[in-house]
Enzyme design. Structure first.
Site, PDB file in Angstrom:
ATOM      1  CB  THR A  82      -0.903   0.002   1.264  1.00 44.60           C
ATOM      2  OG1 THR A  82      -1.454   1.299   1.444  1.00 44.60           O
ATOM      3  CG2 THR A  82      -0.111  -0.315   2.529  1.00 44.60           C
TER       4      THR A  82
ATOM      5  CE1 TYR B 289      -3.733  -2.354   5.443  1.00 38.21           C
ATOM      6  CE2 TYR B 289      -3.209  -0.134   4.672  1.00 38.21           C
ATOM      7  CZ  TYR B 289      -3.575  -1.441   4.405  1.00 38.21           C
ATOM      8  OH  TYR B 289      -3.772  -1.843   3.107  1.00 38.21           O
TER       9      TYR B 289
END
Ligand SMILES: NC(=O)c1ccc[n+]([C@@H]2O[C@H](COP(=O)([O-])OP(=O)(O)OC[C@H]3O[C@@H](n4cnc5c(N)ncnc54)[C@H](O)[C@@H]3O)[C@@H](O)[C@H]2O)c1
Length: 327
Positions: free
Chosen positions: A119, A143
């Site tokens: 990501t 995350y």
């Protein structure tokens, strides 16, 4: 003989688009391994769905031994940034520990081609917001940190086990639904702007919020690089072909290299839906970078990736059409 492909998390938003695309090619035999925690079995439009938990190593190993996979796509994971701040253990268990265990099985049973969903969150907040693969990484939430840990683990594995090769794809803002209308985003607690705006246009939400309009951007709202799911899917197919043809481990950004402000996106959703829904201004969210854009020259030159849906109105139309069908 078709190549046997293991797809963890293939019942989820992004995985289902790769299953949809790869499933059209008879060269591949797909096995989707998913616990259906956020995915849905209806989203698996091709291949065989095995409902299972990555934590269930006995079940996963038995499947791997039985099928003798040629490659693995790893989409399974937990993906909600604010939740990762409130419940970091969930993220270290599901994204780090489970991935470590999966990779342990891949090494043990010689699944030597691995494609990992990373990501743009690994970049954190950088100066001008335009990221090349060399931009220093500095994730600012659990995350992003868990995703970066897997990237680092993959790098170490590829050094220790020269036959093991991976492709890491760092997705920017994934949006839309498949052009053929067969799969789209079902995630119940989505924080994705285009999905939220479509839900609001369709009356599934009373109103939506813009988080801050005092950033140093043209209209004060954050700028993001929105990539259509079918283009992201074709980047995965290109990655798979690259690895199966003997390509070496590498890492690529997935985005179009230009972006839109939050207000511009909301305006496009209003235009495409023809609904002037309620939008309220809220405070900034902690940790939002003003601008986050992908330099994507590398994936185009190394993998020959050729995006075909770089069109915000098309992205919104597919998302809206999907949202209308979603119960
Ligand atoms: N959606 C985005 O914008 C985005 C951006 C960057 C990276 N990613 C990454 O892409 C991947 C897929 O994201 P998504 O948007 O499709 O999310 P999603 O929640 O729709 O899909 C995740 C899938 O994994 C399954 N799953 C989760 N934990 C599991 C476990 N322990 N065992 C078995 N199955 C499990 C879920 O049921 C679901 O089907 C994730 O790894 C995410 O971090 C997504």
């Amino acid at each position: 003989m078709p190549k046997k492909i293991l797809i963890t998390g293939g019942a989820g938003y992004i995985g289902s688009h790769i299953v949809n695309l790869l499933g059209k090619d008879e060269q591949y035999e797909l096995t989707i391994y998913d616990n259906l925690s956020t995915g849905r079995k209806e989203s698996v439009v091709s291949g065989e769905l095995v409902v299972g938990e990555i934590e269930d190593l006995e079940k996963l190993e038995a499947l791997i031994v039985d099928k003798k996979f040629d490659a693995c796509f790893h989409f399974a994971g937990s993906i909600i940034v604010p939740e990762s701040v409130e419940d970091p253990l969930k993220y270290y268990f599901n994204n780090t520990q489970n991935t470590l265990n999966l990779l342990n099985l891949c090494i043990k049973h010689k699944i030597n081609n691995f494609i990992f969903s990373s990501t743009a969150a690994v970049y954190g907040i950088n100066e001008d917001g335009i990221c090349t693969e060399e931009t220093p990484v500095s994730p600012i939430n659990p995350y992003g940190k868990t995703k970066l840990m897997t990237e680092q683990l993959l790098e170490d594995l590829s050094i220790a086990y020269p036959d093991f090769n991976y492709v890491v794809l760092r997705y920017f803002n994934v949006a839309g639904a498949s052009i053929d209308g067969s799969v789209g985003q079902c995630s119940p607690l989505s924080t994705h702007l285009i999905k939220i705006a479509c839900e609001t246009a369709l009356g599934k939400r009373e109103k939506m919020f813009i988080n801050g309009d005092d950033y140093q951007t043209k209209d004060g709202t954050c700028v993001r690089d929105y990539i259509h799911t079918d283009d992201l899917a074709s980047a995965h197919v290109a990655s798979l072909e690259y690895l199966l043809e003997g390509g070496k481990s590498d890492l690529f950004n997935c985005g179009y290299g230009h972006g839109f402000t939050v207000k511009e996106v909301v305006d496009v959703v209003k235009k495409v839906s023809n609904v002037d829904f309620d939008v309220e201004l809220g405070p900034r969210r902690a940790g939002d970078a003003p601008v986050l854009l992908a330099k994507s020259d590398k994936i185009k030159s190394v993998l020959g990736w050729n995006p075909e849906h770089d069109d915000l109105e098309l992205i919104v139309r597919t998302a809206l059409d999907w949202e209308k069908k979603l119960k």
